[in-house]
Design an enzyme around this catalytic site. Structure first.
Site, PDB file in Angstrom:
ATOM      1  N   GLU A 172      -0.552  11.946  -8.888  1.00 30.52           N
ATOM      2  CA  GLU A 172      -0.437  10.483  -8.798  1.00 30.52           C
ATOM      3  C   GLU A 172      -1.215   9.762  -9.896  1.00 30.52           C
ATOM      4  O   GLU A 172      -1.973   8.813  -9.625  1.00 30.52           O
ATOM      5  CB  GLU A 172      -0.873  10.005  -7.408  1.00 30.52           C
ATOM      6  CG  GLU A 172       0.055  10.484  -6.303  1.00 30.52           C
ATOM      7  CD  GLU A 172      -0.256   9.905  -4.930  1.00 30.52           C
ATOM      8  OE1 GLU A 172      -1.273   9.190  -4.788  1.00 30.52           O
ATOM      9  OE2 GLU A 172       0.524  10.166  -3.995  1.00 30.52           O
ATOM     10  N   GLU A 291       5.246  15.327  -2.057  1.00 32.67           N
ATOM     11  CA  GLU A 291       4.562  14.660  -0.942  1.00 32.67           C
ATOM     12  C   GLU A 291       5.578  13.786  -0.241  1.00 32.67           C
ATOM     13  O   GLU A 291       6.125  12.858  -0.822  1.00 32.67           O
ATOM     14  CB  GLU A 291       3.371  13.801  -1.407  1.00 32.67           C
ATOM     15  CG  GLU A 291       2.143  14.588  -1.790  1.00 32.67           C
ATOM     16  CD  GLU A 291       0.914  13.698  -1.997  1.00 32.67           C
ATOM     17  OE1 GLU A 291       0.770  12.686  -1.267  1.00 32.67           O
ATOM     18  OE2 GLU A 291       0.102  14.017  -2.876  1.00 32.67           O
TER      19      GLU A 291
END
Length: 497
Positions: A172, A291
């Site tokens: 991320e 995710e």
């Protein structure tokens, strides 16, 4: 209400890559400590791992588990988790403001992975660290011997290489919350050079590039275009992350979130292919949805957790029946894109937004979402058939036509089975007809449903009541199968063909 699915062996989406049923263990909350590892628990084995958790993880049959993060990754020094345990440093984990003891590191996690019959999806820190640490970790894990880091691995008790194939280039990195957050250009260049060095150490590895943290990021789209432009020739997959919730308590809107996932996947595929065209490349970039899950129940609790504890309870969502229905829809959506989504990781696996929960001094138990994932992971192996669906629809604030039926069929020719997964989003019975154009369904091997529960019902450590049960509401002849799908239900039908 009536619906229909038509399928043919001639019209296929793709073979399922089993890694689409991956999961995720991050050093946060009680995922590692009191989750997979608890030496003082009655069920603990000689290595300190909870055997009750191992047995439940094996039921899920997850072939790939991402490690060690997550946000934790961007401040993690992998060297802290190798060597004698008594010499490992305790560190402040800035991501989750916890205390990391480093009792579990590379070697311990590899031991646990072997016990649950899975493989490691390893991630390298590109937040506070960079190229050197990444290539050293590949050397430590995968190089045969005779070099500094490979000999350190042997010294620490692992003679043979770990042989890790799949590697994530950070986590991320588009998120301002991320330690070492970078612009798209900064990250793209770093990922390109780190990936190049890592593949020089081991050319057999596959690399996952960070895409956007979710589809609602202000930089979504532009981020993907930029980082792919830099790193396209070095990487093999682009990541997607997305979590869903129902804070507005709007069931129809909530169960339509799989359409949002579908749009997200389609958009990222288009971006990947645009860079392929721009570069005149013959290489196809596939997707790693590494995710995904439901996450919203625990938000208020987490704000009250005191910092700098070892394994504080974080993100411990207790899932209800409507969450299981949505999770089934999300799994079907991933299968519909199995031609490009080759890796996916349910985040996470134990205690932290997880299908498995543990009591510190008690049992490990299955949440409601455990069952759809377990059934699809175990039986959704083979070839995904292109679904031709006829079903009534309803309207939400962001989608004009949400089908009451969400469904997919997987043909397992080795077992002579076709497996149907279906969710009835509606509040009335649905007559679901399945027709095949070029093969016959001989008999029903199994028809299970999760149905008849209040949508807010949950499982507990003492009572796992929300789970599949057998159904006999079907009729089968040589031409078609007709089944009754209960209102608001998750269904799996296995047919001999």
């Amino acid at each position: 209400m009536e619906s229909k699915l038509t399928i043919s062996k001639k019209f296929k989406i793709s073979e399922v890559d089993p890694r689409i049923y991956g999961s995720f263990i991050e050093h946060m909350g009680r995922a590692v400590y009191e989750g997979i590892y608890q030496p003082d628990h009655p069920s603990a084995n000689e290595q300190g791992f909870r055997q009750d958790v191992i047995e439940l993880v094996k039921e899920l049959n997850s072939p790939l588990i991402r490690y060690p993060g997550g946000n934790f990754l961007s401040g993690y020094n992998w060297e802290d988790g190798v060597g004698p345990k008594e010499q490992r440093p305790k560190r402040l984990d800035l991501a989750w403001r916890s205390l990391e003891t480093n009792e579990v590191g590379m070697h311990e996690f590899a031991q646990w992975i072997e016990l649950v019959d899975s493989e490691i999806n390893m991630a390298v820190n590109l937040g506070t660290r960079g190229i050197d640490e990444a290539r050293n970790l590949v050397e430590y894990c995968n190089f045969e011997g005779g070099t500094y880091w490979s000999e350190q691995r042997k010294k620490n008790g692992q003679e043979k290489p770990f042989g890790i194939k799949t590697w994530c280039l950070g986590n991320e990195m588009d998120g301002p919350w991320q330690i070492g957050h970078k612009t798209a250009d900064e990250y793209g260049r770093l990922a390109e050079e780190a990936g190049k060095a890592m593949k020089l150490v081991d050319e057999s590895i596959e690399l996952v590039l960070c895409g956007s943290s979710n589809s609602h990021m202000p930089t979504f789209g532009e981020w993907e275009l930029t980082v792919l432009d830099h790193a396209y020739e070095q990487i093999d997959y682009l990541s997607l992350h997305q979590y869903y919730g129902n804070p507005e308590d709007d069931l129809e809107h909530y169960l339509a979130r799989s359409l949002d996932m579908d749009e997200f996947i389609q958009g990222v595929i288009a971006i990947c292919d645009s860079i392929k065209a721009k570069k005149h490349s013959k290489k196809q970039i596939n997707l790693s949805f590494d995710e995904w899950n439901i996450w919203y129940h625990s938000n208020e609790h987490d704000e009250q957790v005191k910092p700098w504890q070892v394994a504080p309870p974080l993100l411990e969502d207790h899932y209800n029946f409507e969450d299981a229905l949505l999770l089934g829809c999300l799994l079907i959506t991933l299968l519909k894109h199995s031609d490009r989504v080759k890796i996916a990781c349910l985040a996470q696996l134990v205690n932290v937004i997880a299908p498995i929960m543990t009591e510190t001094d008690g049992v490990a138990w299955r949440q409601t979402i455990f069952y759809p994932f377990m059934q699809v992971s175990n039986y959704g192996r083979g070839t995904v058939l292109t679904p031709i669906i006829e079903a009534p629809t309803y309207k939400t604030s962001d989608f004009e036509a949400v089908p009451y039926l969400e469904t997919i069929a997987v043909l397992n020719e080795e077992q002579n089975e076709v497996i149907l997964f279906a969710v009835n989003r509606g509040k009335e019975d649905m007559t679901f007809t399945i027709e095949t154009t070029d093969f016959a369904m001989k008999k029903i091997i199994e028809f299970t449903e999760m149905a008849g529960f209040d949508i807010k019902d949950t499982n507990t450590a003492n009572q796992e009541t929300i789970k599949p049960k057998q159904s006999m509401r079907y009729e089968l002849n040589e031409e078609k199968l007709s089944v009754k799908l209960a209102p608001l239900s998750w269904n799996m039908i296995r047919c001999e063909v």
